[in-house]
Design an enzyme around this catalytic site. Structure first.
Site, PDB file in Angstrom:
ATOM      1  CE  LYS A  24      -4.734  -1.632   1.600  1.00 43.65           C
ATOM      2  NZ  LYS A  24      -5.394  -2.256   3.306  1.00 43.65           N
ATOM      3  NE  ARG A  71      -8.077  -8.472   0.782  1.00 46.12           N
ATOM      4  CZ  ARG A  71      -7.591  -7.556   0.413  1.00 46.12           C
ATOM      5  NH1 ARG A  71      -6.876  -6.676   0.594  1.00 46.12           N
ATOM      6  NH2 ARG A  71      -8.817  -7.523  -0.499  1.00 46.12           N
TER       7      ARG A  71
END
Length: 302
Positions: free
Chosen positions: A248, A282
């Protein structure tokens, strides 16, 4: 003990020893009738069936690519396959419910036909998509980035389905979440958000609920790292904690690189998260996450 040594959460002070005890408590998840204990964290592998996910290598649309990705997740030690048909990156194109379901069908059909025992999570904020994925294709978990905010039927739907529900914090929608990403007190807002929604879900009779603090969803870079440091505080809810930071912007903006170059940074943050209460990771890179879990588990348990 001085009051400043206590941890302040939602209007109450908790002794660090209490939070530490809760953090170490073994939680469980009932997935397709099998009880999974979180003393050793689980890995959720990402399977994107969107054409516009922020990390291009994660996009899998052909039947062959989908099949290969599922095999990769399982071969590398993943426990859960998370299938998403709606990109949640800022400025991603909106798609209809029908189109989202159409995108999901090849992956859900493949999983139902060839991997019926695999735990499948459907990444959607739409109640009808969640219902169909569970009832028609055997999905075992509903992963909702909106915490029920984008479809008022979601909470009653997951309660009726009796499947684990991932409750994530996001301010606004994917299109608006970065417009006003600052907070007077971010942790107080997030903790109250979880407390209120957990109460609603419990009253509806929902089953297992997994908390996801929502890294990157309506948080600035600095706020994301503040949230990471605050992970131990979520132990007071006594719920499994999911952390999703894979490749991210909180990594590549800090390091001035790209999502393609973020595996090392992802592993560092995943390791920190594991040391501070994460029960599920995740990720795009399953093997690296599994190895981080093995090492941290050894450090903690000898």
């Amino acid at each position: 003990m001085d009051i400043t040594e206590f941890i302040y959460i939602c209007g109450k002070y908790y002794a660090p020893a209490y939070v530490n005890k809760m953090e170490k408590a073994v939680k469980s998840l009932n997935i397709k009738g099998h009880l999974h204990f979180t003393d050793k964290p689980l890995v959720m592998g990402i399977l994107n069936v969107t054409p516009d996910s922020f990390y291009p290598p994660s996009r899998k649309q052909s039947d062959a690519a989908i099949h290969r990705r599922i095999e990769e997740i399982l071969d590398e030690g993943g426990t859960i396959v998370d299938v998403g048909g709606y990109s949640s990156r800022p400025a991603a194109a909106d798609v209809s419910e029908a189109e989202e379901m159409q995108r999901l069908l090849p992956a859900l059909s493949c999983l139902k036909t060839h991997y019926p025992d695999v735990a499948v999570s459907v990444d959607t904020f739409r109640a009808e998509v969640a219902r169909r994925a569970v009832e028609e294709y055997g999905a075992a978990i509903v992963n909702d980035i909106s915490g029920g905010e984008m479809d008022g039927r979601m909470f009653e739907t997951v309660a009726a389905l009796h499947v684990p529900y991932i409750l994530m914090h996001m301010r606004g929608t994917p299109a608006t979440m970065q417009q006003q990403p600052d907070y007077a007190d971010m942790m107080e807002e997030i903790m109250l958000y979880f407390a209120e929604k957990l109460r609603t879900l419990q009253l509806l009779g929902a089953g297992d609920i997994i908390l996801d603090p929502g890294f990157g969803f309506g948080k600035t870079l600095d706020r994301n790292y503040e949230l990471m440091r605050a992970l131990p505080g979520f132990a007071v809810f006594e719920r499994p904690l999911l952390v999703g930071v894979s490749r991210k912007s909180m990594i590549y903006k800090l390091l001035n690189n790209t999502p393609d170059e973020c595996l090392n940074g992802t592993t560092v943050l995943n390791t920190f998260a594991l040391l501070h209460g994460a029960d599920i990771l995740r990720v795009h890179d399953v093997k690296a996450a599994v190895e981080a879990i093995e090492i941290v588990y050894k450090l903690k348990n000898g």
